[in-house]
Design a protein around this motif. Sequence first.
Motif, PDB file in Angstrom:
ATOM      1  N   MET A   1      46.865  11.984  12.681  1.00  0.00           N
ATOM      2  CA  MET A   1      45.460  11.998  12.270  1.00  0.00           C
ATOM      3  C   MET A   1      45.076  13.344  11.669  1.00  0.00           C
ATOM      4  N   LEU A   2      45.618  14.435  12.199  1.00  0.00           N
ATOM      5  CA  LEU A   2      45.210  15.762  11.767  1.00  0.00           C
ATOM      6  C   LEU A   2      45.590  16.059  10.325  1.00  0.00           C
ATOM      7  N   THR A   3      46.567  15.341   9.771  1.00  0.00           N
ATOM      8  CA  THR A   3      46.982  15.585   8.391  1.00  0.00           C
ATOM      9  C   THR A   3      46.778  14.375   7.492  1.00  0.00           C
ATOM     10  N   ASN A   4      46.227  13.299   8.012  1.00  0.00           N
ATOM     11  CA  ASN A   4      46.056  12.066   7.246  1.00  0.00           C
ATOM     12  C   ASN A   4      44.774  12.142   6.419  1.00  0.00           C
ATOM     13  N   GLU A   5      44.927  12.210   5.099  1.00  0.00           N
ATOM     14  CA  GLU A   5      43.765  12.373   4.224  1.00  0.00           C
ATOM     15  C   GLU A   5      42.920  11.116   4.111  1.00  0.00           C
ATOM     16  N   ASN A   6      43.402   9.993   4.633  1.00  0.00           N
ATOM     17  CA  ASN A   6      42.571   8.782   4.647  1.00  0.00           C
ATOM     18  C   ASN A   6      41.252   9.044   5.364  1.00  0.00           C
ATOM     19  N   TYR A   7      41.285   9.928   6.371  1.00  0.00           N
ATOM     20  CA  TYR A   7      40.096  10.181   7.174  1.00  0.00           C
ATOM     21  C   TYR A   7      39.021  10.946   6.403  1.00  0.00           C
ATOM     22  N   ILE A   8      39.385  11.577   5.279  1.00  0.00           N
ATOM     23  CA  ILE A   8      38.375  12.263   4.467  1.00  0.00           C
ATOM     24  C   ILE A   8      38.143  11.524   3.152  1.00  0.00           C
ATOM     25  N   GLY A   9      38.633  10.286   3.073  1.00  0.00           N
ATOM     26  CA  GLY A   9      38.347   9.449   1.915  1.00  0.00           C
ATOM     27  C   GLY A   9      39.400   9.439   0.833  1.00  0.00           C
ATOM     28  N   ASN A  10      40.519  10.152   1.038  1.00  0.00           N
ATOM     29  CA  ASN A  10      41.564  10.207   0.017  1.00  0.00           C
ATOM     30  C   ASN A  10      42.695   9.235   0.344  1.00  0.00           C
ATOM     31  N   SER A  11      43.336   8.742  -0.699  1.00  0.00           N
ATOM     32  CA  SER A  11      44.536   7.922  -0.530  1.00  0.00           C
ATOM     33  C   SER A  11      45.691   8.658  -1.193  1.00  0.00           C
ATOM     34  N   VAL A  12      46.735   8.915  -0.420  1.00  0.00           N
ATOM     35  CA  VAL A  12      47.892   9.657  -0.928  1.00  0.00           C
ATOM     36  C   VAL A  12      49.123   8.770  -0.802  1.00  0.00           C
ATOM     37  N   TRP A  13      49.839   8.587  -1.897  1.00  0.00           N
ATOM     38  CA  TRP A  13      51.040   7.769  -1.843  1.00  0.00           C
ATOM     39  C   TRP A  13      52.167   8.445  -2.612  1.00  0.00           C
ATOM     40  N   ASN A  14      53.312   7.790  -2.617  1.00  0.00           N
ATOM     41  CA  ASN A  14      54.551   8.344  -3.177  1.00  0.00           C
ATOM     42  C   ASN A  14      55.060   9.532  -2.362  1.00  0.00           C
ATOM     43  N   LYS A  15      54.709   9.564  -1.067  1.00  0.00           N
ATOM     44  CA  LYS A  15      55.258  10.609  -0.210  1.00  0.00           C
ATOM     45  C   LYS A  15      56.741  10.389   0.038  1.00  0.00           C
ATOM     46  N   HIS A  16      57.145   9.124   0.020  1.00  0.00           N
ATOM     47  CA  HIS A  16      58.547   8.788   0.242  1.00  0.00           C
ATOM     48  C   HIS A  16      59.014   7.853  -0.864  1.00  0.00           C
ATOM     49  N   SER A  17      60.289   7.844  -1.104  1.00  0.00           N
ATOM     50  CA  SER A  17      60.858   6.925  -2.084  1.00  0.00           C
ATOM     51  C   SER A  17      62.270   6.565  -1.657  1.00  0.00           C
ATOM     52  N   ALA A  18      62.734   5.445  -2.169  1.00  0.00           N
ATOM     53  CA  ALA A  18      64.092   5.000  -1.847  1.00  0.00           C
ATOM     54  C   ALA A  18      64.634   4.183  -3.003  1.00  0.00           C
ATOM     55  N   ARG A  19      65.807   4.523  -3.442  1.00  0.00           N
ATOM     56  CA  ARG A  19      66.472   3.742  -4.475  1.00  0.00           C
ATOM     57  C   ARG A  19      67.243   2.603  -3.819  1.00  0.00           C
ATOM     58  N   LEU A  20      67.654   1.662  -4.641  1.00  0.00           N
ATOM     59  CA  LEU A  20      68.368   0.497  -4.137  1.00  0.00           C
ATOM     60  C   LEU A  20      69.593   0.929  -3.336  1.00  0.00           C
ATOM     61  N   ARG A  21      69.683   0.414  -2.103  1.00  0.00           N
ATOM     62  CA  ARG A  21      70.809   0.668  -1.209  1.00  0.00           C
ATOM     63  C   ARG A  21      70.993   2.162  -0.908  1.00  0.00           C
ATOM     64  N   SER A  22      69.899   2.877  -0.826  1.00  0.00           N
ATOM     65  CA  SER A  22      69.971   4.292  -0.462  1.00  0.00           C
ATOM     66  C   SER A  22      68.914   4.579   0.588  1.00  0.00           C
ATOM     67  N   HIS A  23      69.060   5.710   1.269  1.00  0.00           N
ATOM     68  CA  HIS A  23      68.131   6.065   2.323  1.00  0.00           C
ATOM     69  C   HIS A  23      66.807   6.544   1.732  1.00  0.00           C
ATOM     70  N   GLN A  24      65.753   6.326   2.484  1.00  0.00           N
ATOM     71  CA  GLN A  24      64.445   6.813   2.080  1.00  0.00           C
ATOM     72  C   GLN A  24      64.416   8.335   2.170  1.00  0.00           C
ATOM     73  N   VAL A  25      63.814   8.979   1.179  1.00  0.00           N
ATOM     74  CA  VAL A  25      63.707  10.438   1.169  1.00  0.00           C
ATOM     75  C   VAL A  25      62.240  10.827   1.052  1.00  0.00           C
TER      76      VAL A  25
END
Length: 260
Positions: A1-25
Amino acid sequence: MLTNENYIGNSVWNKHSARLRSHQVRNPPEQWVRVENVLEPIVDRKLFDRAQIVLKTIYRHMTNDEMLAALRALLARRGALSLAMIDADPGCPPAQRYQWRFGTIVKAYELIGYEPSKNYRFIGVNRHLESMRLQIIRDLVGAIDKQGGVAAHDMAMDLLRINEEITVAITMGRCRVSGFGYPRWFSKADKRPLPDIFVLIRMNPGDLTVRDYLIAPAHEIAGKSELHAINGIPLDSYIFPTLNPILRLAEREPVGGVAW
């Protein structure tokens, strides 16, 4: 909660990504996509900013080894570990910080040789998966809003509603490996009421990273409770490396200068 910007009205995405058959980074912050003032804020922005300053100063010099040493010392004193014990101990960083640093609190336990009960491990994994699922939904809502669509998570029905036209159920698929080494995933595609689209987020073994996404019309896979690595062309044609098919469904086509 302390770092989640949803609580101040922002939406943040693309924090993680994963290619086909690879680990999420985890992507570097400069690659994150932030859309401001798209949600109803429930935390004052100044209070949130002050919290970020405090977080950057608390335990900022602790390395992974130092954090694990503090956890190991607490275990030696108490003989067992729990989230409440960690949060109450002045010599340890907060339990949530261990989760941020090591992925899950169970992983931190493993690194110091502590074996929690199987029930605790199950609960810990479920909490991790539910947190991941909700973040994926929030990221998807932000991405749809960014491209001009309208999306909202109906918490009561646990459905994503897109453009007031499409309903999407998004569930997590824990990976189970058979005795012969073959992965399996169990779905809840018979969710009622039946949505338009069913999404199963298939996890890699260990349930820490996303393998891929099953995105299919719900009526076509209703009753299919178990998936394998290879399921045949009809079903495997609905397997995708990202959630982009959902974004394409949400696109509005301009007609006479107006998006529809």
